[in-house]
Write a protein that holds these residues in place. Structure first.
Motif, PDB file in Angstrom:
ATOM      1  N   UNK A   1      14.539 -11.899   7.797  1.00 31.39           N
ATOM      2  CA  UNK A   1      14.202 -12.803   8.770  1.00 31.39           C
ATOM      3  C   UNK A   1      14.078 -12.046  10.255  1.00 31.39           C
ATOM      4  N   UNK A   2      13.193 -12.095  10.983  1.00 39.31           N
ATOM      5  CA  UNK A   2      12.913 -11.272  12.171  1.00 39.31           C
ATOM      6  C   UNK A   2      14.123 -11.759  13.169  1.00 39.31           C
ATOM      7  N   UNK A  72      14.992  -6.407  20.108  1.00 42.65           N
ATOM      8  CA  UNK A  72      14.700  -7.769  19.231  1.00 42.65           C
ATOM      9  C   UNK A  72      13.569  -7.205  18.310  1.00 42.65           C
ATOM     10  N   UNK A  73      12.481  -6.418  18.575  1.00 39.22           N
ATOM     11  CA  UNK A  73      11.612  -5.959  17.566  1.00 39.22           C
ATOM     12  C   UNK A  73      12.077  -5.027  16.595  1.00 39.22           C
ATOM     13  N   UNK A  74      13.279  -4.536  16.769  1.00 36.01           N
ATOM     14  CA  UNK A  74      13.901  -3.705  16.011  1.00 36.01           C
ATOM     15  C   UNK A  74      14.971  -4.321  15.016  1.00 36.01           C
ATOM     16  N   UNK A  75      14.917  -5.922  15.064  1.00 37.55           N
ATOM     17  CA  UNK A  75      15.732  -6.601  14.456  1.00 37.55           C
ATOM     18  C   UNK A  75      17.173  -7.015  14.802  1.00 37.55           C
ATOM     19  N   UNK A  76      17.439  -6.749  16.187  1.00 36.81           N
ATOM     20  CA  UNK A  76      18.560  -7.027  16.626  1.00 36.81           C
ATOM     21  C   UNK A  76      18.532  -8.642  17.561  1.00 36.81           C
ATOM     22  N   UNK A  77      19.281  -9.436  17.062  1.00 35.37           N
ATOM     23  CA  UNK A  77      19.467 -10.512  17.730  1.00 35.37           C
ATOM     24  C   UNK A  77      20.208 -10.481  19.026  1.00 35.37           C
ATOM     25  N   UNK A 104       5.644 -12.427  20.505  1.00 32.11           N
ATOM     26  CA  UNK A 104       5.882 -13.200  18.924  1.00 32.11           C
ATOM     27  C   UNK A 104       7.290 -13.249  18.423  1.00 32.11           C
ATOM     28  N   UNK A 105       8.297 -13.231  19.597  1.00 34.96           N
ATOM     29  CA  UNK A 105       9.803 -13.489  19.075  1.00 34.96           C
ATOM     30  C   UNK A 105      10.139 -14.732  19.121  1.00 34.96           C
ATOM     31  N   UNK A 106      10.946 -15.186  18.135  1.00 38.19           N
ATOM     32  CA  UNK A 106      11.303 -16.779  18.148  1.00 38.19           C
ATOM     33  C   UNK A 106      12.387 -16.617  19.327  1.00 38.19           C
ATOM     34  N   UNK A 107      12.348 -17.780  20.085  1.00 38.78           N
ATOM     35  CA  UNK A 107      13.393 -18.136  20.958  1.00 38.78           C
ATOM     36  C   UNK A 107      13.957 -19.431  20.488  1.00 38.78           C
TER      37      UNK A 107
END
Length: 286
Positions: A1-2, A72-77, A104-107
């Protein structure tokens, strides 16, 4: 999951208002972007949260966005918090959330305390339609100009105000909105000296002048909307009906006094209208 950007609401005073979900999210993200790391670290210590903090406030938000988006793009919440309450509501964070959406990052919102909504829910003014105005300008001339623009709005209005400006602000509201406009005064919500009252703007001026403790802490003002033409017509019709009935048995003075007591209308207004109706009744009889 992104990865996700979590917008996390925190308590506005009482720490027990922190949600279980908020604690869990703050424990599990890679980093917490905080408006003031010095304040947020106290909250984290209370809930045994050891997640690293990074500053994200009005003065640096534009500069830190790129690094946060890269994480965030690298997978860090990442979690976004403000000093208190819900981020972005008169607090920083809008630019970061917008950038996340654009990339395109989920908020994901983590709901919780919000001073504006807490005040609205407890002061007894209409809550079906409202506008959040936030902080008014600090200079009186600019504040008066902004109040003038919204004085005829019929929905409930919500303002934040700094304690050192509260008296001057309410006096300006009194001048523009009118002394009789209803206001909810909510100070230090959920804290030790919580004060929640509903009165007129003139009464609030007097209340603050008589107790300077009311010029301390976090303050929300909830102002009743302006009466619409239809509401004014209905109020006028109701007053006329009441006065016409009372004038059948009472003098103008007595009828207007009783009408004012029953309806809440100013005595001068009731008396003037009673005179007009009494004269009209007299003319009809002649």
């Amino acid at each position: 999951m992104s990865a996700q950007l979590f917008v996390v609401a925190t308590p506005i005073g009482h720490l027990d208002d922190m949600t279980f979900r908020a604690v869990e999210v703050l424990k599990n993200v890679t980093v917490i972007a905080a408006e003031d790391t010095r304040k947020s670290i106290q909250l984290l210590k209370h809930f045994n949260i050891t997640t690293p903090l990074t500053a994200c406030h009005d003065h640096n938000e534009s500069h830190v966005i790129s690094s946060l988006i890269e994480k965030l793009k690298n997978g860090h919440d990442i979690a976004l918090v403000s000093d208190a309450g819900t981020p972005l509501i008169s607090d920083p964070g809008f630019k970061l959330v917008r950038a996340a959406q654009e990339n395109g990052i989920r908020v994901t919102p983590i709901p919780g305390a919000c001073a504006a909504i807490a005040a609205l829910s407890s002061v007894g003014l209409p809550s079906d339609r409202f506008s959040f105005v936030g902080f008014l300008p600090s200079k009186s001339s600019q504040r008066l100009a902004q109040l003038e623009k919204i004085k005829d709005e019929s929905q409930t209005l919500i303002f934040y105000e700094a304690p050192h400006r509260i008296l001057a602000c309410v006096k300006d509201m009194c001048q523009i909105f009118g002394a009789d406009r209803p206001v909810g005064f909510a100070r230090e919500i959920t804290k030790t000296f919580e004060t929640i009252k509903k009165m007129t703007l003139q009464q609030l001026v007097e209340f603050i002048e008589q107790d300077h403790h009311q010029e301390k802490g976090e303050i929300v003002l909830v102002i009743g909307g302006a009466s619409t033409d239809s509401e004014l017509n209905q109020d006028q019709q109701a007053l006329d009906q009441l006065l016409q009935r009372l004038l059948q048995d009472l003098s103008v003075k007595a009828a207007s006094q009783l009408a004012a007591d029953l309806s809440g209308v100013k005595k001068k207004i009731a008396y003037q209208r009673a005179l007009e109706l009494s004269q009209a009744i007299s003319d009809n009889h002649n």
